[in-house]
Design a protein around this motif. Structure first.
Motif, PDB file in Angstrom:
ATOM      1  N   GLY A 157     -20.688  24.485 -17.848  1.00  0.00           N
ATOM      2  CA  GLY A 157     -20.900  25.421 -18.934  1.00  0.00           C
ATOM      3  C   GLY A 157     -19.739  25.434 -19.895  1.00  0.00           C
ATOM      4  N   ARG A 158     -19.784  26.399 -20.815  1.00  0.00           N
ATOM      5  CA  ARG A 158     -18.769  26.514 -21.848  1.00  0.00           C
ATOM      6  C   ARG A 158     -17.627  27.451 -21.432  1.00  0.00           C
ATOM      7  N   GLU A 159     -17.857  28.282 -20.448  1.00  0.00           N
ATOM      8  CA  GLU A 159     -16.838  29.256 -20.011  1.00  0.00           C
ATOM      9  C   GLU A 159     -15.886  28.585 -19.039  1.00  0.00           C
ATOM     10  N   CYS A 163     -16.638  28.124 -14.737  1.00  0.00           N
ATOM     11  CA  CYS A 163     -17.346  26.847 -14.593  1.00  0.00           C
ATOM     12  C   CYS A 163     -16.419  25.805 -13.986  1.00  0.00           C
ATOM     13  N   THR A 166     -16.119  22.187 -17.583  1.00  0.00           N
ATOM     14  CA  THR A 166     -16.202  22.887 -18.865  1.00  0.00           C
ATOM     15  C   THR A 166     -16.430  21.875 -19.975  1.00  0.00           C
ATOM     16  N   SER A 168     -16.855  21.933 -24.155  1.00  0.00           N
ATOM     17  CA  SER A 168     -16.740  22.742 -25.370  1.00  0.00           C
ATOM     18  C   SER A 168     -17.790  22.280 -26.374  1.00  0.00           C
ATOM     19  N   SER A 173     -24.564  26.901 -23.116  1.00  0.00           N
ATOM     20  CA  SER A 173     -24.358  28.282 -22.691  1.00  0.00           C
ATOM     21  C   SER A 173     -23.056  28.397 -21.907  1.00  0.00           C
ATOM     22  N   ARG A 174     -22.623  29.627 -21.725  1.00  0.00           N
ATOM     23  CA  ARG A 174     -21.400  29.828 -20.926  1.00  0.00           C
ATOM     24  C   ARG A 174     -21.604  29.339 -19.503  1.00  0.00           C
ATOM     25  N   ARG A 175     -22.764  29.572 -18.944  1.00  0.00           N
ATOM     26  CA  ARG A 175     -23.157  29.006 -17.654  1.00  0.00           C
ATOM     27  C   ARG A 175     -24.512  28.334 -17.892  1.00  0.00           C
ATOM     28  N   HIS A 176     -24.500  27.032 -17.969  1.00  0.00           N
ATOM     29  CA  HIS A 176     -25.687  26.304 -18.458  1.00  0.00           C
ATOM     30  C   HIS A 176     -26.454  25.628 -17.318  1.00  0.00           C
ATOM     31  N   SER A 192     -29.529  28.620 -17.183  1.00  0.00           N
ATOM     32  CA  SER A 192     -29.539  29.369 -18.441  1.00  0.00           C
ATOM     33  C   SER A 192     -30.978  29.547 -18.892  1.00  0.00           C
TER      34      SER A 192
END
Length: 237
Positions: A157-159, A163, A166, A168, A173-176, A192
């Motif tokens: 994810g993006r977080e 995650c 990661t 970017s 999603s933050r958790r995809h 997600s």
């Protein structure tokens, strides 16, 4: 003459005379037109063709003298052509030779059909070493990087705080998604409900999962993850 034409009484007589002549001519034309279009029919409704006066006079004289009108003669049927006498004699003297009956040959006893058994080959899965990780290649635009995920499950994810991998990318999603292990097989799972997870161009159901194999491609937004292979435990260790 000019005095006659100037006399109103004489002019009235002339006009009335011309009108009478025109009326007579019109009645004659109408009478001829109506008579021409008259059709005579008998009691059966069939049309009667008018006969000339000369023909009617001839028929009346024939009726007085008792001479019946000649009835139409039916067309004579052609007589059948008889075959010549010689041909009949030839047909009578023809003898068809009778061939002796052919004895049927003894047919061989049919052999019993051989039934071939078709055995369906079912691939047998041989239990091999269970994978413990997966090697992947992450490509975002013109940038790419290779990773060795040596522990499962692996959250993508993006977080960066929660995650394991990661990426970017604003469309992620933050958790995809997540790599998971089940029954000695590696799966990709969608975690997600907003942004989609695609495997080889096919979108996974929301919160669904699918098994991955070497060479598969996973799409998360603009990021593409290629499965390079799997990581196994070293039995010699």
């Amino acid at each position: 003459m000019s005095k006659l034409l100037t006399d109103p009484e004489i002019m009235k007589l002339i006009i009335f005379g011309l009108a009478g002549v025109c009326a007579v001519l019109m009645l004659a034309v109408l009478f001829l037109a109506v008579r021409r279009n008259i059709y005579y029919v008998d009691e059966n409704g069939e049309e009667i063709i008018p006969v000339s006066k000369k023909e009617m006079k001839r028929r009346r004289e024939a009726a007085k003298n008792g001479t019946p009108e000649p009835a139409p003669q039916p067309a004579a049927e052609p007589e059948p052509v008889s075959a010549p006498a010689e041909e009949e004699q030839i047909q009578q003297t023809m003898v068809v030779p009778v061939q002796p009956p052919v004895q049927p040959e003894e047919s061989p006893v049919p052999e019993e059909p051989v039934i071939q058994e078709f055995v369906r080959e079912v691939p047998v899965e041989v239990d091999g070493p269970a994978p413990v990780g997966v090697r992947i290649l992450v490509r975002v635009g013109s940038r790419e990087a290779e990773y060795a995920v040596d522990h499962l499950p692996c959250l993508i994810g993006r977080e960066s705080g929660t995650c394991d991998l990661t990426i970017s990318e604003p469309a992620i999603s933050r958790r995809h998604a997540r790599f998971a292990l089940a029954d000695n097989k590696v799966f990709i799972e969608d975690v997600s409900e907003h942004n989609g997870t695609y495997l080889n161009g096919t979108k996974l159901p929301s919160l669904g999962s699918a098994q991955i194999r070497e060479g598969d491609k996973i799409s998360l937004g603009r990021a593409e993850i290629s499965v390079l292979g799997f990581i196994y435990n070293d039995p010699s260790a």
